[in-house]
Design a protein around this motif. Structure first.
Motif, PDB file in Angstrom:
ATOM      1  N   ASN B  64       9.793 -50.101   0.422  1.00 33.55           N
ATOM      2  CA  ASN B  64       8.695 -49.189   0.125  1.00 33.55           C
ATOM      3  C   ASN B  64       8.893 -48.419  -1.179  1.00 33.55           C
ATOM      4  N   ASP B  65       9.986 -48.745  -1.920  1.00 33.40           N
ATOM      5  CA  ASP B  65      10.174 -48.079  -3.208  1.00 33.40           C
ATOM      6  C   ASP B  65       9.595 -48.956  -4.320  1.00 33.40           C
ATOM      7  N   THR B  66       9.537 -48.403  -5.521  1.00 38.87           N
ATOM      8  CA  THR B  66       9.161 -49.207  -6.683  1.00 38.87           C
ATOM      9  C   THR B  66      10.436 -49.775  -7.272  1.00 38.87           C
ATOM     10  N   ILE B  67      10.448 -51.080  -7.464  1.00 39.25           N
ATOM     11  CA  ILE B  67      11.668 -51.710  -7.981  1.00 39.25           C
ATOM     12  C   ILE B  67      11.896 -51.298  -9.432  1.00 39.25           C
ATOM     13  N   GLY B  68      10.795 -51.242 -10.211  1.00 37.96           N
ATOM     14  CA  GLY B  68      10.909 -50.837 -11.611  1.00 37.96           C
ATOM     15  C   GLY B  68      10.802 -51.975 -12.596  1.00 37.96           C
ATOM     16  N   LEU B  69      10.464 -53.169 -12.093  1.00 35.89           N
ATOM     17  CA  LEU B  69      10.370 -54.328 -12.995  1.00 35.89           C
ATOM     18  C   LEU B  69       9.135 -54.217 -13.878  1.00 35.89           C
ATOM     19  N   PRO B  70       9.240 -54.574 -15.144  1.00 36.49           N
ATOM     20  CA  PRO B  70       8.062 -54.548 -16.021  1.00 36.49           C
ATOM     21  C   PRO B  70       7.143 -55.733 -15.718  1.00 36.49           C
ATOM     22  N   GLY B  71       5.888 -55.619 -16.089  1.00 37.93           N
ATOM     23  CA  GLY B  71       4.951 -56.715 -15.893  1.00 37.93           C
ATOM     24  C   GLY B  71       4.547 -57.306 -17.233  1.00 37.93           C
ATOM     25  N   LEU B  72       4.729 -58.612 -17.374  1.00 37.73           N
ATOM     26  CA  LEU B  72       4.388 -59.273 -18.641  1.00 37.73           C
ATOM     27  C   LEU B  72       3.699 -60.603 -18.359  1.00 37.73           C
ATOM     28  N   SER B  73       2.849 -61.019 -19.297  1.00 36.64           N
ATOM     29  CA  SER B  73       2.241 -62.339 -19.205  1.00 36.64           C
ATOM     30  C   SER B  73       3.223 -63.361 -19.770  1.00 36.64           C
ATOM     31  N   GLU B  74       2.930 -64.651 -19.547  1.00 32.07           N
ATOM     32  CA  GLU B  74       3.853 -65.679 -20.034  1.00 32.07           C
ATOM     33  C   GLU B  74       4.078 -65.628 -21.545  1.00 32.07           C
ATOM     34  N   PRO B  75       3.028 -65.504 -22.360  1.00 32.68           N
ATOM     35  CA  PRO B  75       3.319 -65.485 -23.815  1.00 32.68           C
ATOM     36  C   PRO B  75       4.215 -64.330 -24.241  1.00 32.68           C
ATOM     37  N   GLN B  76       4.092 -63.205 -23.596  1.00 35.99           N
ATOM     38  CA  GLN B  76       4.960 -62.076 -23.949  1.00 35.99           C
ATOM     39  C   GLN B  76       6.417 -62.379 -23.610  1.00 35.99           C
ATOM     40  N   VAL B  77       6.610 -62.972 -22.441  1.00 35.33           N
ATOM     41  CA  VAL B  77       7.981 -63.286 -22.026  1.00 35.33           C
ATOM     42  C   VAL B  77       8.586 -64.349 -22.942  1.00 35.33           C
ATOM     43  N   VAL B  78       7.788 -65.362 -23.238  1.00 36.87           N
ATOM     44  CA  VAL B  78       8.295 -66.436 -24.104  1.00 36.87           C
ATOM     45  C   VAL B  78       8.681 -65.857 -25.467  1.00 36.87           C
ATOM     46  N   ARG B  79       7.825 -65.032 -26.018  1.00 35.43           N
ATOM     47  CA  ARG B  79       8.119 -64.476 -27.345  1.00 35.43           C
ATOM     48  C   ARG B  79       9.375 -63.594 -27.304  1.00 35.43           C
ATOM     49  N   HIS B  80       9.494 -62.815 -26.264  1.00 36.85           N
ATOM     50  CA  HIS B  80      10.667 -61.935 -26.150  1.00 36.85           C
ATOM     51  C   HIS B  80      11.963 -62.751 -26.179  1.00 36.85           C
ATOM     52  N   TYR B  81      12.028 -63.773 -25.358  1.00 40.66           N
ATOM     53  CA  TYR B  81      13.299 -64.514 -25.274  1.00 40.66           C
ATOM     54  C   TYR B  81      13.505 -65.456 -26.460  1.00 40.66           C
ATOM     55  N   VAL B  82      12.427 -65.917 -27.062  1.00 43.94           N
ATOM     56  CA  VAL B  82      12.603 -66.684 -28.303  1.00 43.94           C
ATOM     57  C   VAL B  82      13.172 -65.781 -29.392  1.00 43.94           C
ATOM     58  N   ARG B  83      12.642 -64.591 -29.479  1.00 37.64           N
ATOM     59  CA  ARG B  83      13.179 -63.658 -30.491  1.00 37.64           C
ATOM     60  C   ARG B  83      14.642 -63.330 -30.221  1.00 37.64           C
ATOM     61  N   LEU B  84      14.981 -63.117 -28.975  1.00 35.33           N
ATOM     62  CA  LEU B  84      16.384 -62.842 -28.665  1.00 35.33           C
ATOM     63  C   LEU B  84      17.261 -64.040 -29.039  1.00 35.33           C
ATOM     64  N   SER B  85      16.768 -65.216 -28.730  1.00 38.00           N
ATOM     65  CA  SER B  85      17.589 -66.405 -28.989  1.00 38.00           C
ATOM     66  C   SER B  85      17.983 -66.475 -30.454  1.00 38.00           C
ATOM     67  N   ARG B  86      17.090 -66.011 -31.312  1.00 39.11           N
ATOM     68  CA  ARG B  86      17.338 -66.123 -32.753  1.00 39.11           C
ATOM     69  C   ARG B  86      18.395 -65.144 -33.248  1.00 39.11           C
ATOM     70  N   ARG B  87      18.933 -64.354 -32.378  1.00 38.50           N
ATOM     71  CA  ARG B  87      20.005 -63.427 -32.760  1.00 38.50           C
ATOM     72  C   ARG B  87      21.375 -63.981 -32.367  1.00 38.50           C
ATOM     73  N   ASN B  88      21.405 -65.253 -31.975  1.00 35.20           N
ATOM     74  CA  ASN B  88      22.664 -65.886 -31.567  1.00 35.20           C
ATOM     75  C   ASN B  88      23.097 -66.963 -32.545  1.00 35.20           C
ATOM     76  N   TYR B  89      24.385 -67.094 -32.711  1.00 30.64           N
ATOM     77  CA  TYR B  89      24.941 -68.281 -33.363  1.00 30.64           C
ATOM     78  C   TYR B  89      25.069 -69.370 -32.306  1.00 30.64           C
ATOM     79  N   ALA B  90      25.086 -70.630 -32.711  1.00 24.79           N
ATOM     80  CA  ALA B  90      25.150 -71.744 -31.752  1.00 24.79           C
ATOM     81  C   ALA B  90      25.743 -72.980 -32.418  1.00 24.79           C
ATOM     82  N   ILE B  91      26.323 -73.851 -31.611  1.00 22.39           N
ATOM     83  CA  ILE B  91      26.862 -75.099 -32.156  1.00 22.39           C
ATOM     84  C   ILE B  91      25.779 -75.902 -32.846  1.00 22.39           C
ATOM     85  N   ASP B  92      24.588 -75.846 -32.299  1.00 26.39           N
ATOM     86  CA  ASP B  92      23.511 -76.620 -32.899  1.00 26.39           C
ATOM     87  C   ASP B  92      23.146 -76.106 -34.291  1.00 26.39           C
ATOM     88  N   MET B  93      23.629 -74.918 -34.660  1.00 23.93           N
ATOM     89  CA  MET B  93      23.363 -74.353 -35.988  1.00 23.93           C
ATOM     90  C   MET B  93      24.462 -74.651 -36.985  1.00 23.93           C
TER      91      MET B  93
END
Lengths: 448, 517, 124
Positions: B64-93
């Motif tokens: 009966n409490d509020t969990i506190g999770l944010p609400g986002l549509s798919e494009p917002q979520v995709v953009r968020h994690y794509v942007r985060l991904s670009r802050r990583n180094y990777a073997i593929d780079m």
């Protein structure tokens, strides 16, 4: 070899630069008797298509859950994972990066770990969570070890309704430290009295919520009793989606909450890789195993994230570490985080409500089948049937009818005759009303 | 020169100075808020069917409490994690020279196969009659691992390297207990250069850790080792090739000496990539060795897991292997989950990291016996090439050929005002992930470089040129280039002291969260 | 008041039968920024040379050993919130704990200030 860039000419030129006559010469420290004269007795290299064909042939010999109506649970749950999740976790920058030991070029990983820790804290109702463990069972065993460290006690009380695999992992590790493990017999209909088992020598009591048979109960009294004895309450959650519908363990007084996070973002995957969740009170954070990500600032004052409190860990503390854990389940925690972000508050609570509603419908339909009774007074999306005959044979008979009916008692408690007629049934949003009706009809035929 | 639109195509005056941007973005390098700061209640990126009206069976425990999770549509979520991904180094780079971590190419075929529904959509407790192909895959993987290591048995269930170490050491403990020597065998020898997991594992198993010193040429001091042997020694935990990137020349004598006092030889298989297909640990006297599938067999590291750490076992230890295991039967394979025998127990729920098994098997089959040996050869060749090309400007820790990684110390930085850490951070500006630093502990200011077999000669040459230029710059007194580094990363150096003194381990809302409708 | 030093870089300042213990300026400079200190419980029995406390920087955790045998009578609680005191004032506000000495003659085996200075100079 498509994965090896060096050409014969490269190798020759490189050997010349090194001043070595041959590659074999670089292996000169290997004792002569241990050098293989030629390739080992295994097939030679294959093209991509040939490998795909061979492995696809093995895959084709399985009957997967999408081909059948699946009601299997008992620690692994089939939920729909949005396509965006699998797309995002396959981005090179996430998939092919290492542990974020160089934070300046790993902010992507570190920020999602911080988001993950926050989400796990919210779901479990706990103050702090780590950046994940191998899976729910190993997280649970680590929680027991942590409770032993905090209390300095060796006695551990396990609920009889804890998943048997989890209990076995605790026993296996407990044997290393002369842990005195107390466990009652399983009670499929619930009603286990754990409070009398607690005493002043008890390090912790471990309960599963919902338990392995699907029962749910208020743990507040148990938490109070544990506290009164100076023991910790460890709560294991194997179906993380349940936390969208149920009072979180933290709100009932749990000291450590561990869980299996596979239900969000992860598929069934035949058991792994999965995702261990681990959350506790802030005051115990330095006794916690596993990696932790924390917020800080960089030299320009911008917010950033780093792995922190790593003096608890093996690469610094060596033999004094809280645990020998090194690798966590990074990519699985990313999948979890993305899936939960896509769901959001509204989606996650609705998903949980949907799971519960479908399970209630299924329980009603199955309880109406002659020779079947539902044992649980209360449940989330998993419940236990008692059948008029041994469940293992019924499950096999139902496979022929296109139904994975559930996990028979004999699979988890082999040789335990009183549980042979027990069938654990899980129902998720992926089970349609038609599947539920077909299950009930087929079960009636088999039991008739 | 101007293009057709009349815009300059080369940077003009003023391009060199840094400007403050409105949102803090720097071109393609986007600042990105936390997901909790982006979403708002009500939205969801997942469409679900209506919930059927049923009578709740939650027994009064509805949240009966509020969990506190944010609400986002798919494009917002995709953009968020794509942007985060670009802050990583990777073997593929680019080249990822983390010594001891084996950051090699991750073939995408393996990802595709691991996602076949016939493998990915299997429940671990599905009736065994429906999963014969999965058991066959596990059995096939086990066969490859046994043949490549020359060992008779393998436990597949350990979930990572450290978990595999635990498995191996528990098998050793069980074997001593079975012989009635459990109370006697209290000491485990661990070289000072070992991975931190080795002493942590031994201690976790209740053993006393006894460090073994190294010789000046970076190997186990055989005489010192022999002096430490006795009837209370349970095992030695040894990495070979060792963490200095060197093959232990005395390995056969070490094994014989340890066996001579009734101890077992645990080999840390972290560096198996150097010898796979060319040398079998079984021929070196090994009793147990974990294999990091995420190193040698290329399953992706995924930003820190999941790993997988099967353990090969000798005949002496095989009876104590953890459940479950796969046995070869007439015309197929069977999964044994319950028949305990002398097994020391269970390490985890279910059967192991199946998704990693698929990827590792695909990797092995792609290379074949010939390709795996070639990969080991190329990995060793590449490391020696780097060592040879850098030894005049940097200081190699030891003489002679290395195996798959080249180890340097910080003598070449003496009196420059530049530390190993500064040097590593300057590599970031040059577009590289730094090598492993300050490990192994036995070498001062260690820099451990493992190029792997995945690098072309051109790539190795470019890396060598950068390392040479940096070494020269450090000696020339260009201190700020190092101590201020990285200059060109999504973040400058981070304040780890502040993070540890006042840990902030989760986001908390600045204002109370509004209840979601 | 007598001040003595150990080879593990602890100092002990003795007044009467009570000794106050901390780590030296050299030790704090080697450790770098201190981020956490774990102190012994009051009443805990300590052995000379036994582990008494833990001091952590970001990248290292080190044991602090008791210079003498005795019983812990006080712990410097402010270090819990402000571990940086060990860096800024190792001989003053950055003290760790106080111990009731069991055997004052144990002090004889420790270094005095001049000997400790020579000892530090001999390192590195």
């Amino acid at each position: 070899m498509r994965y090896l860039p060096l050409t014969g000419a490269d190798r020759t030129a490189m050997l010349a630069a090194i001043g070595a006559p041959s590659v074999d010469d670089l292996f000169r420290d290997v004792p002569v008797s241990a050098r293989l004269p030629g390739p080992v007795d295994l097939p030679a290299h294959l093209g991509e298509w040939e490998v795909e064909k061979a492995i696809a042939a093995m895959a084709a010999r399985n009957r997967h859950s999408g081909d059948l109506a699946s009601f299997l649970g008992a620690g692994a749950y089939r939920h729909h994972v949005p396509a965006a999740v699998d797309h995002l976790i396959q981005r090179s920058e996430f998939l092919t990066s290492y542990t974020p030991y160089q934070p300046e070029i790993a902010q992507g990983t570190l920020q999602y770990l911080f988001e993950f820790q926050t989400q796990v804290g919210m779901l479990t109702g706990m103050e702090v969570a780590n950046a994940s463990m191998y899976d729910g069972s190993t997280a649970c065993a680590e929680a027991v070890e942590m409770a032993r460290r905090i209390t300095g006690r060796k006695r551990v009380v396990l609920s009889g309704n804890l998943h048997p695999h989890y209990a076995e992992v605790i026993r296996t590790l407990g044997a290393l430290h002369e842990t005195d493990i107390v466990q009652d017999a399983p009670r499929p209909a619930g009603g286990e009295a754990l409070v009398p088992a607690l005493d002043k020598a008890t390090a912790c009591v471990v309960v599963q919520y919902p338990d392995v048979f699907g029962n749910i109960r208020d743990l507040s009294a148990l938490a109070a009793a544990a506290q009164a004895n100076g023991a910790l309450l460890v709560v294991a959650v194997t179906e993380v989606v349940s936390l969208g519908a149920l009072v979180p363990p933290g709100a009932m007084g749990a000291d450590i909450v561990v869980g299996e996070g596979q239900g969000l973002g992860g598929g069934l995957g035949f058991g792994g890789p999965y995702l261990g969740l681990f959350a506790t009170r802030a005051k115990y954070v330095r006794q916690m195993p596993g990696r932790l990500c924390g917020e800080t600032v960089d030299a320009e004052g911008r917010r950033g994230f780093v792995l922190t409190l790593s003096t608890r860990e093996q690469h610094i503390r060596r033999e004094k570490a809280t645990s020998n854990i090194c690798t966590n389940s990074g990519l699985c925690s990313l999948a979890f985080t993305i899936h939960l972000s896509l769901l959001g508050e509204a989606g996650f609570t609705k998903l949980a409500a949907l799971n519960h509603a479908r399970a209630v419908q299924a329980a009603q339909a199955l309880a109406a089948v002659p020779g079947v009774s539902v044992l649980n007074p209360a449940f989330f999306n998993e419940f236990t049937l008692k059948l008029s005959r041994e469940a293992a044979g019924v499950v096999e008979a139902l496979v022929a009818k296109g139904i994975l009916a559930g996990v028979p008692g004999a699979r988890l408690w082999p040789g335990q005759a009183d549980l042979a007629n027990i069938l654990l049934v899980a129902v998720t949003e992926t089970n349609t009303t038609a599947e539920i009706e077909a299950f009930a009809a087929a079960l009636a035929e088999v039991l008739a | 020169m101007m293009n057709r639109q009349g815009r300059p195509t080369a940077p003009g005056e003023g391009a060199a100075g840094r400007i403050e941007t409105v949102l803090g973005h720097r071109g393609l390098d986007h600042e990105e808020a936390l997901i909790f700061e982006i979403g708002q209640g009500g939205r969801s990126g997942v469409d679900l069917p209506d919930v059927p009206a049923v009578e709740s069976r939650l027994g009064g425990l509805a949240r009966n409490d509020t969990i506190g999770l944010p609400g986002l549509s798919e494009p917002q979520v995709v953009r968020h994690y794509v942007r985060l991904s670009r802050r990583n180094y990777a073997i593929d780079m680019g080249l990822y020279p983390l010594g001891s971590c084996t950051m090699k190419h991750n073939p995408r075929l393996n990802e595709k196969l691991a996602r076949l529904p016939g493998l990915a959509d299997l429940h671990p407790l599905a009736p065994l009659s429906t999963v014969s192909g999965a058991i066959e895959l596990m059995g096939t993987l086990a066969h490859w691992l046994k043949v490549l290591t020359g060992m008779p048995a393998v436990a597949l269930s350990p979930k990572a390297g450290a978990h595999g170490e635990l498995c191996g050491m528990m098998a050793i403990r069980a074997a001593h207990v079975a012989k009635g020597e459990g109370a006697l065998r209290t000491r485990v020898l661990v070289p000072e250069s070992a991975h931190g997991t080795n002493p942590a594992t031994a201690a976790y198993c209740g053993f006393k850790v006894d460090p073994v010193p190294a010789t000046e040429d970076g190997r186990v001091d055989l005489a010192a080792l022999k002096a430490k042997l006795g009837p209370d020694v349970a095992a030695i935990m040894l990495t070979n090739p060792n963490t200095c990137g060197l093959f232990e020349r005395d390995i056969l004598e070490i094994a014989e000496a340890v066996h001579g006092v009734g101890g077992y030889f645990y080999c840390d298989g972290a560096n198996f990539n150097a010898i796979v297909g060319r040398v079998r640990p079984g021929d070196l006297g090994v009793d147990a060795m974990h294999i990091n599938l995420h190193k040698t067999f290329s399953t992706p590291h995924g930003g820190g897991g999941p790993g997988s750490g099967p353990v090969v076992l000798s005949d002496a230890l095989a009876p104590f292997a953890p459940l479950p295991w796969v046995v070869e039967t007439d015309g197929g394979y069977t999964l044994v989950e319950a028949e305990a025998g002398e097994s020391f127990g269970r390490m985890a729920a279910f059967h192991g990291q199946m998704g990693m098994f698929v990827r590792a098997l695909a990797y092995m089959m792609s290379h074949g016996a010939d390709g795996l040996a070639q990969a080991a050869s190329d990995a060793v060749l590449a490391a020696n090439y780097i060592q040879a090309k850098l030894s005049d400007v940097m200081t190699a820790a030891f003489e002679g050929p290395c195996m798959h990684e080249a180890l340097f110390d910080d003598r070449f930085l003496k009196d420059t005002g530049v530390t190993t850490l500064d040097f590593a951070k300057a590599m970031i500006d040059e577009g590289y992930h730094p090598m492993t630093m300050y490990f192994p502990l036995v070498v001062h200011g260690a820099m451990l470089i493992e190029p792997t077999e995945s690098e072309s000669r051109e790539s190795l040459d470019a890396f060598i040129a950068v390392m040479r230029a940096l070494a020269t710059a450090a000696k020339a007194g260009e201190v700020e280039r190092f101590t201020g580094a990285p200059h060109y990363a999504p973040r400058r150096r981070l304040d780890e002291t502040a993070a540890a003194r006042k840990p902030v381990l989760r986001w908390t809302p600045a204002v109370p969260v509004q209840a979601a409708e | 008041m007598t001040v003595k030093y150990t080879k593990d870089h602890e100092w002990i300042a003795v007044t009467g039968s009570t000794g106050r213990v901390g780590i030296t300026d050299y030790a704090q400079s080697q450790l770098g920024d201190i981020v956490f200190v774990e102190l012994p419980a009051i009443g805990k029995a300590l052995e000379k040379g036994g582990e008494a406390a833990v001091v952590e920087s970001v990248k290292a955790a080190s044991e602090v050993y008791s210079p003498v045998t005795g019983t812990v009578t006080a712990a410097n609680e402010p270090l819990a919130d402000e571990p940086a005191l060990v860096n800024s004032d190792p001989r003053g506000e950055g003290w760790f704990f106080e111990v009731e000495l069991a055997d004052a003659s144990e002090l004889d085996g420790l270094m005095d200030e001049a000997a400790y200075k020579d000892y530090v100079a001999s390192l590195d």
